[in-house]
Design a protein around this motif. Sequence first.
Motif, PDB file in Angstrom:
ATOM      1  N   MET A   1     -20.977 -13.626  50.721  1.00  0.00           N
ATOM      2  CA  MET A   1     -20.722 -14.835  49.974  1.00  0.00           C
ATOM      3  C   MET A   1     -21.029 -14.633  48.490  1.00  0.00           C
ATOM      4  SD  MET A   1     -19.836 -17.943  50.071  1.00  0.00           S
ATOM      5  CE  MET A   1     -19.999 -19.433  49.219  1.00  0.00           C
ATOM      6  N   ILE A   2     -22.190 -14.061  48.196  1.00  0.00           N
ATOM      7  CA  ILE A   2     -22.570 -13.843  46.807  1.00  0.00           C
ATOM      8  C   ILE A   2     -21.676 -12.792  46.171  1.00  0.00           C
ATOM      9  CG2 ILE A   2     -24.403 -12.999  45.294  1.00  0.00           C
ATOM     10  CD1 ILE A   2     -26.394 -14.405  47.074  1.00  0.00           C
ATOM     11  N   SER A   3     -21.315 -11.769  46.914  1.00  0.00           N
ATOM     12  CA  SER A   3     -20.438 -10.737  46.353  1.00  0.00           C
ATOM     13  C   SER A   3     -19.049 -11.305  46.066  1.00  0.00           C
ATOM     14  CB  SER A   3     -20.343  -9.535  47.283  1.00  0.00           C
ATOM     15  OG  SER A   3     -19.760  -9.905  48.518  1.00  0.00           O
ATOM     16  N   THR A   4     -18.567 -12.201  46.887  1.00  0.00           N
ATOM     17  CA  THR A   4     -17.271 -12.851  46.651  1.00  0.00           C
ATOM     18  C   THR A   4     -17.339 -13.712  45.393  1.00  0.00           C
ATOM     19  OG1 THR A   4     -16.891 -12.928  49.031  1.00  0.00           O
ATOM     20  CG2 THR A   4     -15.499 -14.329  47.656  1.00  0.00           C
ATOM     21  N   LEU A   5     -18.425 -14.434  45.235  1.00  0.00           N
ATOM     22  CA  LEU A   5     -18.615 -15.246  44.038  1.00  0.00           C
ATOM     23  C   LEU A   5     -18.676 -14.363  42.792  1.00  0.00           C
ATOM     24  CD1 LEU A   5     -19.114 -18.043  42.789  1.00  0.00           C
ATOM     25  CD2 LEU A   5     -21.561 -17.663  43.177  1.00  0.00           C
ATOM     26  N   GLY A   6     -19.356 -13.239  42.887  1.00  0.00           N
ATOM     27  CA  GLY A   6     -19.426 -12.299  41.769  1.00  0.00           C
ATOM     28  C   GLY A   6     -18.055 -11.762  41.396  1.00  0.00           C
ATOM     29  N   MET A   7     -17.245 -11.433  42.397  1.00  0.00           N
ATOM     30  CA  MET A   7     -15.894 -10.938  42.116  1.00  0.00           C
ATOM     31  C   MET A   7     -15.033 -12.002  41.431  1.00  0.00           C
ATOM     32  SD  MET A   7     -14.865  -8.582  45.369  1.00  0.00           S
ATOM     33  CE  MET A   7     -15.821  -9.310  46.697  1.00  0.00           C
ATOM     34  N   VAL A   8     -15.170 -13.227  41.900  1.00  0.00           N
ATOM     35  CA  VAL A   8     -14.411 -14.323  41.291  1.00  0.00           C
ATOM     36  C   VAL A   8     -14.850 -14.522  39.843  1.00  0.00           C
ATOM     37  CG1 VAL A   8     -14.020 -16.824  41.362  1.00  0.00           C
ATOM     38  CG2 VAL A   8     -13.905 -15.480  43.455  1.00  0.00           C
ATOM     39  N   LEU A   9     -16.152 -14.451  39.590  1.00  0.00           N
ATOM     40  CA  LEU A   9     -16.650 -14.610  38.223  1.00  0.00           C
ATOM     41  C   LEU A   9     -16.174 -13.476  37.318  1.00  0.00           C
ATOM     42  CD1 LEU A   9     -20.280 -15.936  38.815  1.00  0.00           C
ATOM     43  CD2 LEU A   9     -18.302 -17.187  37.930  1.00  0.00           C
ATOM     44  N   ILE A  10     -16.132 -12.258  37.824  1.00  0.00           N
ATOM     45  CA  ILE A  10     -15.642 -11.122  37.032  1.00  0.00           C
ATOM     46  C   ILE A  10     -14.159 -11.312  36.706  1.00  0.00           C
ATOM     47  CG2 ILE A  10     -15.119  -8.653  37.109  1.00  0.00           C
ATOM     48  CD1 ILE A  10     -17.765  -8.312  38.662  1.00  0.00           C
ATOM     49  N   LEU A  11     -13.385 -11.714  37.698  1.00  0.00           N
ATOM     50  CA  LEU A  11     -11.960 -11.978  37.461  1.00  0.00           C
ATOM     51  C   LEU A  11     -11.768 -13.097  36.444  1.00  0.00           C
ATOM     52  CD1 LEU A  11     -10.422 -11.658  41.024  1.00  0.00           C
ATOM     53  CD2 LEU A  11      -9.858 -10.278  39.024  1.00  0.00           C
ATOM     54  N   PHE A  12     -12.559 -14.143  36.569  1.00  0.00           N
ATOM     55  CA  PHE A  12     -12.469 -15.267  35.631  1.00  0.00           C
ATOM     56  C   PHE A  12     -12.827 -14.825  34.215  1.00  0.00           C
ATOM     57  CE2 PHE A  12     -14.444 -18.889  33.445  1.00  0.00           C
ATOM     58  CZ  PHE A  12     -13.354 -19.761  33.410  1.00  0.00           C
ATOM     59  N   ALA A  13     -13.920 -14.070  34.083  1.00  0.00           N
ATOM     60  CA  ALA A  13     -14.360 -13.625  32.757  1.00  0.00           C
ATOM     61  C   ALA A  13     -13.319 -12.715  32.113  1.00  0.00           C
ATOM     62  CB  ALA A  13     -15.707 -12.914  32.867  1.00  0.00           C
ATOM     63  N   GLY A  14     -12.787 -11.768  32.869  1.00  0.00           N
ATOM     64  CA  GLY A  14     -11.757 -10.876  32.321  1.00  0.00           C
ATOM     65  C   GLY A  14     -10.514 -11.619  31.896  1.00  0.00           C
ATOM     66  N   THR A  15     -10.117 -12.590  32.713  1.00  0.00           N
ATOM     67  CA  THR A  15      -8.942 -13.395  32.385  1.00  0.00           C
ATOM     68  C   THR A  15      -9.184 -14.195  31.111  1.00  0.00           C
ATOM     69  OG1 THR A  15      -8.374 -13.545  34.724  1.00  0.00           O
ATOM     70  CG2 THR A  15      -7.382 -15.172  33.260  1.00  0.00           C
ATOM     71  N   MET A  16     -10.350 -14.786  30.985  1.00  0.00           N
ATOM     72  CA  MET A  16     -10.666 -15.579  29.789  1.00  0.00           C
ATOM     73  C   MET A  16     -10.719 -14.715  28.532  1.00  0.00           C
ATOM     74  SD  MET A  16     -10.827 -18.792  30.393  1.00  0.00           S
ATOM     75  CE  MET A  16      -9.356 -18.471  31.331  1.00  0.00           C
ATOM     76  N   ILE A  17     -11.241 -13.502  28.651  1.00  0.00           N
ATOM     77  CA  ILE A  17     -11.267 -12.597  27.497  1.00  0.00           C
ATOM     78  C   ILE A  17      -9.838 -12.276  27.057  1.00  0.00           C
ATOM     79  CG2 ILE A  17     -11.834 -10.240  26.765  1.00  0.00           C
ATOM     80  CD1 ILE A  17     -14.403 -10.522  28.466  1.00  0.00           C
ATOM     81  N   GLY A 160      -6.369  -8.498  30.370  1.00  0.00           N
ATOM     82  CA  GLY A 160      -7.622  -9.129  30.800  1.00  0.00           C
ATOM     83  C   GLY A 160      -7.713  -9.247  32.301  1.00  0.00           C
ATOM     84  N   VAL A 161      -6.634  -9.692  32.928  1.00  0.00           N
ATOM     85  CA  VAL A 161      -6.621  -9.847  34.386  1.00  0.00           C
ATOM     86  C   VAL A 161      -6.725  -8.482  35.058  1.00  0.00           C
ATOM     87  CG1 VAL A 161      -5.227 -10.581  36.355  1.00  0.00           C
ATOM     88  CG2 VAL A 161      -5.338 -12.004  34.305  1.00  0.00           C
ATOM     89  N   LEU A 162      -5.933  -7.518  34.575  1.00  0.00           N
ATOM     90  CA  LEU A 162      -5.923  -6.199  35.209  1.00  0.00           C
ATOM     91  C   LEU A 162      -7.241  -5.447  35.038  1.00  0.00           C
ATOM     92  CD1 LEU A 162      -2.284  -5.100  34.335  1.00  0.00           C
ATOM     93  CD2 LEU A 162      -3.169  -5.884  36.549  1.00  0.00           C
ATOM     94  N   ALA A 163      -7.841  -5.566  33.871  1.00  0.00           N
ATOM     95  CA  ALA A 163      -9.136  -4.906  33.653  1.00  0.00           C
ATOM     96  C   ALA A 163     -10.206  -5.512  34.560  1.00  0.00           C
ATOM     97  CB  ALA A 163      -9.542  -5.018  32.193  1.00  0.00           C
ATOM     98  N   ALA A 164     -10.187  -6.822  34.696  1.00  0.00           N
ATOM     99  CA  ALA A 164     -11.150  -7.472  35.592  1.00  0.00           C
ATOM    100  C   ALA A 164     -10.901  -7.060  37.044  1.00  0.00           C
ATOM    101  CB  ALA A 164     -11.057  -8.996  35.450  1.00  0.00           C
ATOM    102  N   ALA A 165      -9.635  -6.966  37.434  1.00  0.00           N
ATOM    103  CA  ALA A 165      -9.315  -6.545  38.800  1.00  0.00           C
ATOM    104  C   ALA A 165      -9.777  -5.104  39.034  1.00  0.00           C
ATOM    105  CB  ALA A 165      -7.816  -6.662  39.052  1.00  0.00           C
ATOM    106  N   LEU A 166      -9.637  -4.247  38.025  1.00  0.00           N
ATOM    107  CA  LEU A 166     -10.096  -2.864  38.146  1.00  0.00           C
ATOM    108  C   LEU A 166     -11.611  -2.808  38.334  1.00  0.00           C
ATOM    109  CD1 LEU A 166      -9.525   0.181  37.998  1.00  0.00           C
ATOM    110  CD2 LEU A 166      -9.865   0.010  35.514  1.00  0.00           C
ATOM    111  N   VAL A 167     -12.328  -3.615  37.587  1.00  0.00           N
ATOM    112  CA  VAL A 167     -13.789  -3.657  37.709  1.00  0.00           C
ATOM    113  C   VAL A 167     -14.178  -4.118  39.116  1.00  0.00           C
ATOM    114  CG1 VAL A 167     -15.887  -4.834  36.911  1.00  0.00           C
ATOM    115  CG2 VAL A 167     -14.233  -3.966  35.255  1.00  0.00           C
TER     116      VAL A 167
END
Length: 172
Positions: A1-17, A160-167
Amino acid sequence: MISTLGMVLILFAGTMIGFQQAAKYTDRTAQLRQLAHALQRLETEIGYGQTPLPVALERAAGHTRGPVQELFREAAQRLLLEDGSSFHECWEGTLEAGWGRTAMRQSEKASLSRLGAALGISDREDQMKHLRLAMLQIQTEEETAREEQARYSKMWKSLGVLAAALVVILIV
């Protein structure tokens, strides 16, 4: 659950950047359009209205918004408040103080700086010529900014989206 939330936050942050970087191109284009309009208004006030420079700057500021409005309004205030200062000194001080709040580049600042050296020291016709020249330079920069916006805006959003997805992929 926490790892899924972390992935969503990383995707969100990369997209926003990515979207934030893309917005810089949009902001620059809009500010250049506003600047050209403000310079056109200033030309009208000086050439046809024979309005004193501080009042003309204030009126030009009244027809724009955002950082461009702040530049014109601050220049008018400096010109009214500072005794003995030339327009060029007030204009340069305004550009130095407020340029960081704009999305414009150094080439536009150089054009405005050259304009500031010519306004207020010559006759009305000469000032109008300098204003027209500055407007042409700004319009050319606006065309370039539109091309860059079309070219790089989508790229930054995707990057931004692709870099976050790569991370996210590397973490998993």
